[in-house]
Design an enzyme around this catalytic site. Sequence first.
Site, PDB file in Angstrom:
ATOM      1  CB  CYS A  87      -0.955  -0.008   1.190  1.00  0.00           C
ATOM      2  SG  CYS A  87      -0.157   0.213   2.787  1.00  0.00           S
ATOM      3  CG  HIS A 104     -16.500 -26.398  -5.334  1.00  0.00           C
ATOM      4  ND1 HIS A 104     -16.594 -25.098  -5.802  1.00  0.00           N
ATOM      5  CD2 HIS A 104     -15.639 -26.339  -4.289  1.00  0.00           C
ATOM      6  CE1 HIS A 104     -15.820 -24.310  -5.096  1.00  0.00           C
ATOM      7  NE2 HIS A 104     -15.227 -25.030  -4.166  1.00  0.00           N
TER       8      HIS A 104
END
Length: 631
Positions: free
Chosen positions: A386, A551
């Site tokens: 950042c 899934h």
Amino acid sequence: MSTSNIKLKVQNFGRFLSNMVMPNIGAFIAWGFITAIFLFNAKDPSAGGWLPNEAISTSFIGPMITYLLPLLIGYTGGKLVYGERGGVVGAITTFGVIVGASIPMFLGAMISGPLGGWTIKIFDKAVEGKVKSGFEMLVNNFSAGILGMILALIAFFAIGPSVTWLTGILIVAVQFMVDHGLLPLTSILVEPAKVLFLNNAINHGVFTSLGVTQVAETGKSIFFLIEANPGPGLGLLLAYMFFGKGAAKGSASGAAIIHFFGGIHEIYFPYVLMNPRLIIAVILGGMTGIFTLTVFDAGLTAPASPGSIFAVMSMAKGSYLGVTLSVITATAVSFVVSAILLKTTKNNDISFEDAKSDVSMMKNEAKGSENKTFTLTEVKKIIVACDAGMGSSAMGAGVLRKKVQDANLDINVINLAINNLPNDADIVITHKDLTERAKQYAPDAHHISLTNFLDSDLYSRLVVELTDAQTNHLSDAQPNRQSAVENTPLFKLTEKNIFLGLTANSKEEAIRYAGQKLVDNGYVKPAYIEAMLERERLTSTFLGESIAVPHGTIEAKDDVITTGIVFCQYPAGVQFGEEEQDQARIVIGIAARNNEHLDVIAKLTNALDDPKIIAQLATTCNIEEVLTILS
């Protein structure tokens, strides 16, 4: 020049300014404590005590603000340009500015420090390879001394007086704003600039310089709290907690705690970016906080860094009431305005899930189908970066590091400031507004953009892809390890796997349908259907771009008989998330014991880059057309 290039240059310049101040924040805080403790007591004869308050005030406060702090900034500025050698010449040059002016030379130090570093850097390049052997140290020392002397004299006669003149104009302009009650209008510029990750540049590059000058005269300064007030961001996050939707609402409470108590303001920037109208709320909140400070003549004695409520109140000696009310009123106004805007916002804002497609694209790269020089199998270092490298990226790296450790992957996950990115990074994860800058510092790394540094879902998907790729790599390197599956062909999609023109009233119904078709085709046991629903409750399997891939859980692999996939088309869409736009028109039910299904999934995710193909898959009535696209 494009808008993005202009913003990039502004960010780089602002970042450079803040980089000169932030490493020295400890010195500013020490000076602030000395000022708060001894300056007020020195002015108050009744304070008494055994400490010589007036002597300490005279001996420490003036020399520190006049000499120590500007010299630290000048040295750091020179070092940023040309290492230790640049720092030394930068400090010498800065001293010329200091003695050539009658006011604290913070702005002068930000000019003279880098100037000294740049000058000695140019000189060294000019004489490189031309110095006779044995004379290197002599040339190095004398060149630094002579150039430092010349630059110090230039700073004394030119830079110092020029900065003094410029500072005088700024002080007059600021005083005019204060006298006419216009200082709150600075929020119109400050708050949008913060959201563009210029917060440190504004606070430490501009307001700290003005604030220190004001403290020397009055003992406190309002400038230290114009950018650092945590109220506007807190009000916005509280509004998301009560009136937000989806992932933003769920993560707002944690973000509010980090922002208010930890002082990491970057944590709320994505919440503004996903709904740009909310910039109005933080502007009005900031204006209210500044207005409250002016009414109560309140301020801080030193910079509050980081901008947590603890740091703010520790520097509020003599202004506790005004500072407290400024935070409360800023929070209240920002909350009310944010709540109104959130309640009246249509669902067409940027989603927290925008970054998921970056991870999906990496499935292709693991197969070597898009990027021949980068593969997930070789990843050893991931950096979450950042602007400052100690706020939002630290939180993101912590989340990702735990997931990597839980997956038993031998990958190092760290956080850094973008300017400190090394050349050996394999993957760099940054906010989407900072990615272009990150690419300048780590051009050989693979870059992933996100909108929220706490996006646990994105990190989970990345770890899954890394696990699959590196497990495959180990299997390929040891072909005899699983001889039972050596000759198993890759899974192939056929007509029995395609189901078109379906409708469903809920995602649970769509998941059950896909699960039942997996059962009917002999891929799984019936118990696998419940495992698919359980997996969906843990984290949504909606990928974006109208595609969901439900899934089973990891524990349900024992219920998988053989690898299989079913392609279910819902032309009208099925709601798969809390946001209205989270509509899945293609639902891929997956059952896998190994990794044979990844070939089909890789082909499917290729289609994510082409909206026309997605629309074709979601609306076609021809099974052969689906098979052709995915084969």
